[in-house]
Design an enzyme around this catalytic site. Structure first.
Site, mmCIF file in Angstrom:
data_model
loop_
_atom_site.group_PDB
_atom_site.id
_atom_site.type_symbol
_atom_site.label_atom_id
_atom_site.label_comp_id
_atom_site.label_asym_id
_atom_site.label_seq_id
_atom_site.Cartn_x
_atom_site.Cartn_y
_atom_site.Cartn_z
ATOM 1 C CE LYS A 121 84.241 12.840 43.939
ATOM 2 N NZ LYS A 121 82.988 12.068 43.822
ATOM 3 C CB SER B 24 82.724 11.180 40.024
ATOM 4 O OG SER B 24 82.103 11.269 41.295
ATOM 5 C CB SER C 99 80.649 8.802 42.626
ATOM 6 O OG SER C 99 80.300 9.180 41.333
HETATM 7 N N1 GLN Z 1 78.076 8.243 37.388
HETATM 8 C C1 GLN Z 1 77.103 9.024 38.065
HETATM 9 C C2 GLN Z 1 77.002 10.387 37.436
HETATM 10 O O1 GLN Z 1 77.765 10.633 36.587
HETATM 11 C C3 GLN Z 1 77.377 9.076 39.517
HETATM 12 C C4 GLN Z 1 78.157 10.219 39.943
HETATM 13 C C5 GLN Z 1 78.258 10.334 41.424
HETATM 14 O O2 GLN Z 1 77.833 9.455 42.181
HETATM 15 N N2 GLN Z 1 78.817 11.454 41.844
HETATM 16 O O3 GLN Z 1 76.187 11.180 37.743
#
Ligand code: GLN
Length: 481
Positions: free
Chosen positions: A71, A146, A170
């Site tokens: 990532k 994400s 995420s």
């Molecule tokens: N959807 C969550 C957020 O927007 C998780 C994001 C993540 O785990 N990086 O914060």
């Protein structure tokens, strides 16, 4: 055996070992797949130059010659590191993250950096400054987020494994949306050194792959203490593949989280896939009971506040002085800060910084931040108590399958509720895996979560692997790739 594109790490290792293919040929094969298929899904922001990939790897070790992706919030020395944000558009990493360094020395080939929600903030990869990533199962739908780029690439057979980061879900949610395995380790098991911080007390590097054994291969290389990360746990490196067998550990007690399965808004197709998986576990000899996690209803709200508070602090370093973009026209220092951050950050990131500073501000910190910390302690305690009665928990990863692009543009709350079943584990610091457990009638993947106490990764992987041996979900791949 799977074709090369969907081969497992052990199948690829055998081919490399028997010299059926060389690391350079294998890399060529995946680079060609990127050229052919990534224009369809846009999983990856950059595939690196072949020579730089080969020369960065030791080419010796347990992952010798096995390509993978990271990532774009994980530092790879000398490569761009953008967090899918404009503010870091031309920023180059000046070191390897510890996980990357360990993978390179284990012989892995880091072939590219994947698309993501800007600074890992989102659940759909729609907030990237560099375009949408599409779900390979249905390109009118999101891959989750994400870490959507990593998930889409692995699901489409563009790489056997990829790293992501999981702050509130995420890794697990995009894995579920894309029909693959996504694992978030215990907080502190994998070094965060070189992972760009979002909510540092919640962030963990996680792993995507198509089988549980492949996740165990990668985890075995990246886990273990690192003195460069002060939150790193004093845990020895170990081989997480050693315990993977076809059967479950005898007498294992699995609790099914009743109030998750019966939660309002749960898609009935997901409920029945999970109930079927529970029967499979029963047939494997697990003692199944139903448990309640009443704090589940408060986790997303607490996560919302704590993640924004930490994000506001962590992202203050992007000020036009130290990294990336700088407004060169500004006449004063404060205009330079203001314009750089205004132009560099997207809407989602800016709104989170505003909320984060608000919940930390004098007069509001007690009502928001401190209260959320209290809820976090209750969540942790509830897990500790629950794991006195059961060894693992089963629950959904997500209440609904992959949604269409723009589905929550108006109702933003629905987007934040994507973390409903996943963020409790980040708040408690405990490990969890999402594994494929079925498909909807529209052929969209369904994920199921297995959750365990601190440092129970071996048990989680064993239980997930045993289920995988009994089912065929992990062998299904999206058509056209
Ligand atoms: N959807 C969550 C957020 O927007 C998780 C994001 C993540 O785990 N990086 O914060």
């Amino acid at each position: 055996m799977n074709s090369l594109a969907f081969a497992t790490i052990s199948e690829l290792r055998a081919k490399l070992h028997d010299k059926v293919i060389s690391p350079s040929q294998l890399l060529d094969f995946f680079i060609e797949r990127f050229k052919k298929f990534d224009p369809i899904i846009n999983s990856t922001l950059e595939v690196f130059n072949k020579d730089s990939v080969l020369s960065a790897s030791s080419l010796h070790g347990p992952l010798a010659g096995i390509p993978g992706l990271a990532k774009d919030n994980i530092s790879i020395n000398g490569q761009n590191l953008t967090c899918a944000s404009k503010i870091l558009q031309n920023f180059k990493a000046i070191h390897d993250a510890t996980a990357i360094e360990r993978l390179k020395s284990a012989g892995a080939l880091l072939m590219g950096r994947t698309n993501m929600d800007e600074f890992a903030m989102g659940s759909s990869t729609e907030t990237s400054a560099y375009g949408l990533t599409k779900n390979p199962w249905d390109t009118s739908r999101v891959p989750g987020g994400s870490s959507g780029g990593s998930a889409a690439a692995v699901a489409a057979g563009l790489a056997p494994w990829a790293l992501g980061s999981d702050t509130g879900g995420s890794v697990r949610q995009p894995a579920a949306f894309c029909g693959i395995v996504g694992f978030k380790p215990t907080y502190g098991l994998v070094s965060r050194y070189g992972l760009v911080a979002y909510g540092s007390s919640l962030d963990q590097i996680g792993i995507f792959s198509r089988t549980v054994q492949d996740t165990a291969f990668v985890l075995s290389e990246i886990a273990g203490q690192d003195i460069r990360d002060s939150s790193s746990l004093a845990v020895e490196k170990k081989d997480y593949t050693a315990l993977l067998k076809d059967n479950l550990p005898a007498g294992i007690r699995i609790g099914v989280v009743r109030n998750a399965i019966e939660a309002e808004g749960m898609d009935p197709e997901i409920v029945s896939a999970i109930e079927e998986a529970i029967s499979t576990y029963e047939s494997l000899g697990a003692q199944i009971s139903r448990v309640e996690l009443p704090t589940l209803d408060y986790a997303a709200a607490a996560y919302f506040i704590l993640s924004r508070a930490e994000a506001a602090s962590n992202l203050s370093r992007f000020d036009g002085v130290r990294y990336g973009l700088r407004d060169k026209e500004a006449q004063t220092l404060s205009d330079m800060y203001f314009n750089t951050r205004h132009d560099g950050f997207g809407d989602e990131v800016r709104s989170r910084i505003l909320v984060g500073n608000y919940v930390l501000s004098t007069g509001h910190a007690d009502a928001f931040y401190q209260n959320a910390k209290v809820v976090q302690r209750l969540i942790r305690r509830e897990f500790v108590e629950t794991f006195k009665d059961v060894d693992l928990l089963i629950m959904p990863t997500h209440p609904m399958p992959a949604f269409k692009f723009g589905a929550f543009d108006v109702d933003k709350l629905q987007m934040d509720l994507q973390d409903y079943f996943t963020c409790s584990m980040n708040l408690a610091g405990i490990p969890a895996i999402s594994i494929p457990c079925g498909f909807t009638k529209n052929n969209l993947p369904i994920g199921m979560q297995l959750v365990g106490p601190h440092l129970s990764e071996s048990l989680i992987l064993q239980a997930a692997h045993a289920y995988e041996q009994k089912t065929e979900w992990h062998m299904k791949h999206p058509e056209g790739f």
